[in-house]
Design a protein around this motif. Structure first.
Motif, PDB file in Angstrom:
ATOM      1  N   ASP A  82       0.843  -1.196   0.000  1.00 21.49           N
ATOM      2  CA  ASP A  82       0.000   0.000   0.000  1.00 21.49           C
ATOM      3  C   ASP A  82       0.879   1.248   0.000  1.00 21.49           C
ATOM      4  OD1 ASP A  82       0.024   1.179   3.023  1.00 21.49           O
ATOM      5  OD2 ASP A  82       0.235  -0.995   3.029  1.00 21.49           O
ATOM      6  N   LYS A 136      -6.338   3.350   1.308  1.00 22.70           N
ATOM      7  CA  LYS A 136      -6.591   3.894  -0.029  1.00 22.70           C
ATOM      8  C   LYS A 136      -6.039   5.308  -0.130  1.00 22.70           C
ATOM      9  CE  LYS A 136     -11.061   3.108   0.225  1.00 22.70           C
ATOM     10  NZ  LYS A 136     -12.493   2.991  -0.145  1.00 22.70           N
ATOM     11  N   TRP A 137      -5.876   5.783  -1.370  1.00 20.50           N
ATOM     12  CA  TRP A 137      -5.479   7.175  -1.566  1.00 20.50           C
ATOM     13  C   TRP A 137      -6.330   7.800  -2.666  1.00 20.50           C
ATOM     14  CZ3 TRP A 137      -3.759   8.508  -6.437  1.00 20.50           C
ATOM     15  CH2 TRP A 137      -3.272   7.471  -7.254  1.00 20.50           C
ATOM     16  N   ASN A 138      -6.544   9.109  -2.531  1.00 18.96           N
ATOM     17  CA  ASN A 138      -7.289   9.864  -3.528  1.00 18.96           C
ATOM     18  C   ASN A 138      -6.587  11.183  -3.787  1.00 18.96           C
ATOM     19  OD1 ASN A 138      -9.896   9.185  -4.889  1.00 18.96           O
ATOM     20  ND2 ASN A 138     -10.393   8.422  -2.848  1.00 18.96           N
ATOM     21  N   GLY A 158      -6.467   5.239  -5.843  1.00 23.34           N
ATOM     22  CA  GLY A 158      -6.153   3.823  -5.897  1.00 23.34           C
ATOM     23  C   GLY A 158      -5.867   3.292  -4.512  1.00 23.34           C
ATOM     24  N   ARG A 159      -5.342   2.083  -4.457  1.00 25.29           N
ATOM     25  CA  ARG A 159      -5.019   1.452  -3.183  1.00 25.29           C
ATOM     26  C   ARG A 159      -3.514   1.263  -3.001  1.00 25.29           C
ATOM     27  NH1 ARG A 159      -9.083  -0.912  -0.355  1.00 25.29           N
ATOM     28  NH2 ARG A 159     -11.137  -0.949  -1.321  1.00 25.29           N
ATOM     29  N   ASN A 208     -12.419   9.399   1.351  1.00 23.12           N
ATOM     30  CA  ASN A 208     -11.466   8.867   2.312  1.00 23.12           C
ATOM     31  C   ASN A 208     -12.054   8.897   3.716  1.00 23.12           C
ATOM     32  OD1 ASN A 208      -9.278   8.084   0.792  1.00 23.12           O
ATOM     33  ND2 ASN A 208      -8.291  10.083   0.840  1.00 23.12           N
ATOM     34  N   HIS A 251     -12.046   3.727  -8.145  1.00 23.94           N
ATOM     35  CA  HIS A 251     -10.765   3.861  -7.471  1.00 23.94           C
ATOM     36  C   HIS A 251     -10.754   3.072  -6.186  1.00 23.94           C
ATOM     37  CE1 HIS A 251     -10.745   8.007  -9.606  1.00 23.94           C
ATOM     38  NE2 HIS A 251     -10.415   7.028 -10.395  1.00 23.94           N
TER      39      HIS A 251
END
Length: 320
Positions: A16, A51-53, A61-62, A179, A320
């Motif tokens: 991650d 996760k990230w945005n 994505g992750r 998030n 995502h």
């Protein structure tokens, strides 16, 4: 172009982004609040709950692999070798326990100055303005800045926002979560009067489609409780080893007077499997019935058929 094996790719996918930055680029990692992080280079990129945005670009994505490709612009082989090489030099220790400690903080997208595009988008899908206005007035729905996504909010029993699912209103239908979203508290609409019946749907739009059909049939569209799941429910291969959807179990816990559950899941293989699994797993104390859409893939398809709205092939989803 460098060559990488499928085994290297699969191994790289397991890392991650938070772990990658903590171990290999700690100078780039900035704590935003609690267990939410951002990066020094891109302060609109948030990392939370695995996760990230990147909010300013509408991508996310992750994995660290997703990040290196989508944000850094690396090719797949370059990104895989970057992760593989770093991990070979200093294998990271599992940080899952650290990441999950503490309460989640929901990070909602910024609100746009109006909700015009979201309203038009839902009207085009056949949703009645009565339901749209209710969602806007109760802060269950708004239009985000700068991408004009429809943001559907889920609350806990105290009225605190805990979950948000995003649906794109442009031709390319983005689907994602804010998030910090807690899947135990998905989008729902309670009954106007206390009702022991709960209707279950796969998405917020399916829920609103059912409400519209009730309204068009001159029935009270808020006569019963309605709950959408936080995405498609995927049980294990062995049904008996599965657990019911988190959002459903939380709702039943918070509203113990519920005794009857009606499933309106999709008319496809995953939807039928999900319905069968839920009916198998729930306690016999609940009266569970299965009422999928009479026609079409889902409740919104069925609503469009009833209204004579031409069904179009769904565009590719950017999830995502």
């Amino acid at each position: 172009m460098p060559y990488v094996t499928q085994e290297q790719i699969e191994r790289a996918k397991q890392m991650d982004l938070l772990t990658y930055l903590q171990y290999y680029e700690p100078h780039e990692l900035v704590r935003f609040s609690g267990n939410v992080y951002t990066t020094r280079t891109h302060d609109s990129l948030k990392i939370s709950n695995g996760k990230w945005n990147w909010w300013s670009r509408g991508i996310g994505g992750r994995s660290a692999l997703d990040y290196l490709i989508k944000v850094r612009g690396m090719t797949l082989p370059e990104a895989v070798l970057q992760i593989d090489g770093q991990a070979a030099l200093a294998p990271p220790v599992s940080l899952k326990k650290t990441e999950t400690e503490g309460p989640r903080k929901l990070l909602l997208p910024e609100k746009y100055e109006n909700n015009d595009r979201v309203v038009n988008y839902l009207l085009e899908r056949g949703i009645q303005i009565t339901l749209i206005d209710y969602c806007l007035d109760t802060r269950r729905l708004y239009e985000s800045r700068p991408y004009h996504n429809a943001v559907f909010i889920g609350f806990d029993k105290n009225g605190t926002p805990k979950y948000a699912t995003l649906r794109g209103t442009t031709k390319r239908r983005y689907i994602g979560e804010a998030n910090g979203s807690d899947k135990h508290f998905s989008f729902s609409i309670p009954s106007l009067q206390k009702s022991s019946k709960l209707h279950l749907f796969e998405s917020a739009i399916d829920l609103l489609s059912y409400g519209t059909l009730e309204l068009l049939s001159c029935r009270d569209w808020r006569g019963d409780n309605c709950l959408s799941l936080a995405g498609i429910y995927k049980p294990k291969k062995n049904i008996e080893e599965s657990t019911p959807p988190a959002a459903l179990m939380q709702y039943l816990k918070d509203f113990p007077h519920i005794s009857e559950i009606v499933l309106h899941l999709d008319n496809d293989t995953p939807g039928r499997l999900a319905a069968r699994t839920i009916m198998t797993l729930l306690s016999p104390s609940y009266a569970v019935s299965n009422e999928p859409p009479k026609r079409g893939k889902d409740m919104n398809n069925y609503l469009k058929i009833v209204l004579g709205i031409k069904l179009q092939k769904e565009p590719d989803h950017c999830s995502h």
